[in-house]
Scaffold this active site. Structure first.
Site, mmCIF file in Angstrom:
data_model
loop_
_atom_site.group_PDB
_atom_site.id
_atom_site.type_symbol
_atom_site.label_atom_id
_atom_site.label_comp_id
_atom_site.label_asym_id
_atom_site.label_seq_id
_atom_site.Cartn_x
_atom_site.Cartn_y
_atom_site.Cartn_z
ATOM 1 C CB SER A 9 -0.895 0.007 1.241
ATOM 2 O OG SER A 9 -1.383 1.326 1.448
ATOM 3 C CG HIS A 40 -3.798 -2.106 -1.177
ATOM 4 N ND1 HIS A 40 -4.792 -3.064 -1.132
ATOM 5 C CD2 HIS A 40 -4.235 -1.087 -0.397
ATOM 6 C CE1 HIS A 40 -5.784 -2.641 -0.366
ATOM 7 N NE2 HIS A 40 -5.471 -1.431 0.102
ATOM 8 C CG ASP A 58 -5.208 2.146 0.762
ATOM 9 O OD1 ASP A 58 -6.111 1.304 0.872
ATOM 10 O OD2 ASP A 58 -4.026 1.936 1.105
ATOM 11 C CG MET A 102 -8.847 6.938 1.576
ATOM 12 S SD MET A 102 -8.115 7.174 3.200
ATOM 13 C CE MET A 102 -7.117 5.682 3.318
ATOM 14 C CG HIS A 146 -9.153 -0.618 -0.156
ATOM 15 N ND1 HIS A 146 -8.544 -0.607 1.074
ATOM 16 C CD2 HIS A 146 -10.496 -0.700 0.097
ATOM 17 C CE1 HIS A 146 -9.458 -0.685 2.026
ATOM 18 N NE2 HIS A 146 -10.652 -0.724 1.454
ATOM 19 C CG MET A 201 -11.492 2.737 1.936
ATOM 20 S SD MET A 201 -9.929 2.915 2.809
ATOM 21 C CE MET A 201 -8.800 2.830 1.441
ATOM 22 C CG MET A 258 -11.325 -2.825 5.793
ATOM 23 S SD MET A 258 -10.125 -1.663 5.083
ATOM 24 C CE MET A 258 -8.956 -1.256 6.280
ATOM 25 C CG ASP A 288 -6.049 -2.833 3.783
ATOM 26 O OD1 ASP A 288 -4.986 -2.440 4.315
ATOM 27 O OD2 ASP A 288 -6.708 -2.138 2.982
HETATM 28 C C1 DX5 Z 1 -6.317 1.938 5.516
HETATM 29 C C2 DX5 Z 1 -5.870 1.364 4.214
HETATM 30 C C3 DX5 Z 1 -4.694 0.467 4.277
HETATM 31 C C4 DX5 Z 1 -3.440 1.086 4.838
HETATM 32 C C5 DX5 Z 1 -2.766 0.006 5.593
HETATM 33 O O1 DX5 Z 1 -7.581 2.494 5.381
HETATM 34 O O2 DX5 Z 1 -6.929 0.621 3.625
HETATM 35 O O3 DX5 Z 1 -4.432 -0.114 3.003
HETATM 36 O O4 DX5 Z 1 -2.546 1.573 3.893
HETATM 37 O O5 DX5 Z 1 -1.709 0.571 6.276
HETATM 38 P P1 DX5 Z 1 -1.035 -0.204 7.477
HETATM 39 O O6 DX5 Z 1 -0.378 -1.406 6.903
HETATM 40 O O7 DX5 Z 1 -0.068 0.780 8.039
HETATM 41 O O8 DX5 Z 1 -2.121 -0.548 8.454
HETATM 42 ZN ZN ZN Z 2 -6.405 -0.474 1.775
#
Ligand code: DX5
Ligand code: ZN
Length: 351
Positions: A11, A36, A38, A40, A69, A71, A140, A179
């Site tokens: 990520s 990956h 993320d 948002m 991913h 969100m 999650m 994740d």
């Molecule tokens: C959080 C993300 C994750 C995040 C994980 O909302 O979906 O992908 O990057 O980071 P770590 O590994 O630090 O928990």
């Molecule tokens: Zn994620």
């Protein structure tokens, strides 16, 4: 290419956001299996990151597959942009108000893997209506929104093994992703719970830290957890290992391969070296070792031709029906070595 079972998706949320191109190439050099991403929107989660245009710009910087991913509240509304950006899989959250099934169907009809993610407090039963439409369940193990939070072990224990059931309709290639808070402390446990893809964020982006070592360590620990926690001490089957499923005249091998492929099992057909009838030479049907049990159950009876026509005995090392028929004896192609997948043997979703 990694040989074991577990895959690490890096990520980039906690990477240097001012230099994401460097981040993805660094993750690739460190041996990560995927990136990956993320996304948002500041509504679904209290944070904003990047969108499809950034992903598109990163696409040409690495050959690694992209797992998005999302969100965000309205993945369906923005879906075309993420498809155009070159995402290999798109996972969004089941907790949204927007209609879910049409978006999953659009992702699949674009030839990508479709996933649904669940927040820590969302029960897996929320996925029930979408069972046959998903290729990925993303569990999650932190509240979505930020990297660097503590791993929720109780959530992983409650959900990871059960999540497999929601992708079991796929005979091959369904995936459980975990994740949040995945690192060298939690990797063995999530491996013991059968997670296929470990999303690792903050643990990778530590200044003056050897990222490659971290990736290898997390992957090895996950495989060890799987071996001793779920697999009776046997090492996991490497994802890229292929085994001989059948050795048949072409007239039988070709329709069998088509049917297996349609059922979701990637198949390779190679010209064998048996005599065969004129015009109906022997072919070796290869499948991923990890799909062998499911394939034998469903297609096992077809793996053996009429003995009069069979060029060589069917089967593989694990074939209860007979002794090993591994190809490679003649140097044609190794049948069950992670390092030796035959040329052209990799398929999308088989990384
Ligand atoms: C959080 C993300 C994750 C995040 C994980 O909302 O979906 O992908 O990057 O980071 P770590 O590994 O630090 O928990
Ligand atoms: Zn994620």
């Amino acid at each position: 290419m990694a040989t074991g079972r577990a895959r690490v998706a890096a990520s980039i949320l906690d990477a240097d956001l001012g230099n994401l191109a460097h981040a993805v190439t660094r993750a690739e050099r460190a041996g990560a299996d995927r990136i990956h991403l993320d996304v948002m929107d500041g509504h679904f989660v209290p944070n904003l990151t990047f969108g499809a245009r950034t992903i598109r710009a990163l696409r040409r910087r690495t050959r690694l597959p992209f797992d998005a991913h999302l969100m965000i509240d309205e993945p369906g509304h923005y879906l075309d942009e993420f498809l155009d950006a070159g995402c290999d899989s798109i996972t969004f959250h089941v907790e949204i108000d927007e209609e879910i099934a049409p978006t999953l169907e659009r992702i699949r009809s674009a030839g990508r893997m479709a996933g649904l993610a669940v927040r820590p407090k969302t029960p897996l039963s929320a996925l029930e209506p979408y069972r046959t439409l998903i290729d990925i369940v993303l569990v999650m193990t932190v509240e979505p929104g930020f990297g660097g939070q503590a791993f929720m072990r109780d959530v992983a224990a409650e959900k990871l093994l059960k999540a497999r059931d929601y992708v079991s309709h796929r005979l091959h290639g369904g995936e459980v992703h975990v994740d949040g808070g995945v690192n060298r402390e939690s990797a063995e446990f999530v491996g013991s719970q059968g997670a296929d893809v470990l999303v690792v964020g903050s643990a990778l982006w530590v200044p003056r830290h050897d990222m490659g070592r971290e990736v290898r360590l997390v992957r090895a620990l996950a495989d060890e957890g799987f071996q001793y926690g779920l697999n009776d001490g046997r090492p996991p089957i490497p994802r890229d290992a292929m085994v001989t499923f059948a050795n048949l005249p072409r007239s039988l091998a070709a329709p069998l391969a088509d049917e297996m492929d349609a059922a979701g099992i990637p198949v390779l057909m190679l010209r064998g070296d048996g005599p065969g009838d004129a015009g109906d030479a022997a072919y070796v049907v290869l499948i991923p070792a990890s799909a062998e049990d499911a394939a034998r159950q469903r297609f096992g009876a077809r793996a053996t031709a009429d003995p009069g026509r069979r060029a060589r005995p069917a089967g593989s090392e694990t074939d209860p029906a007979g002794p090993g028929g591994a190809i490679g004896e003649d140097g044609a192609a190794p049948a069950s070595s992670g390092a030796g997948t035959p040329r052209g043997g990799r398929r999308k979703g088989d990384r």
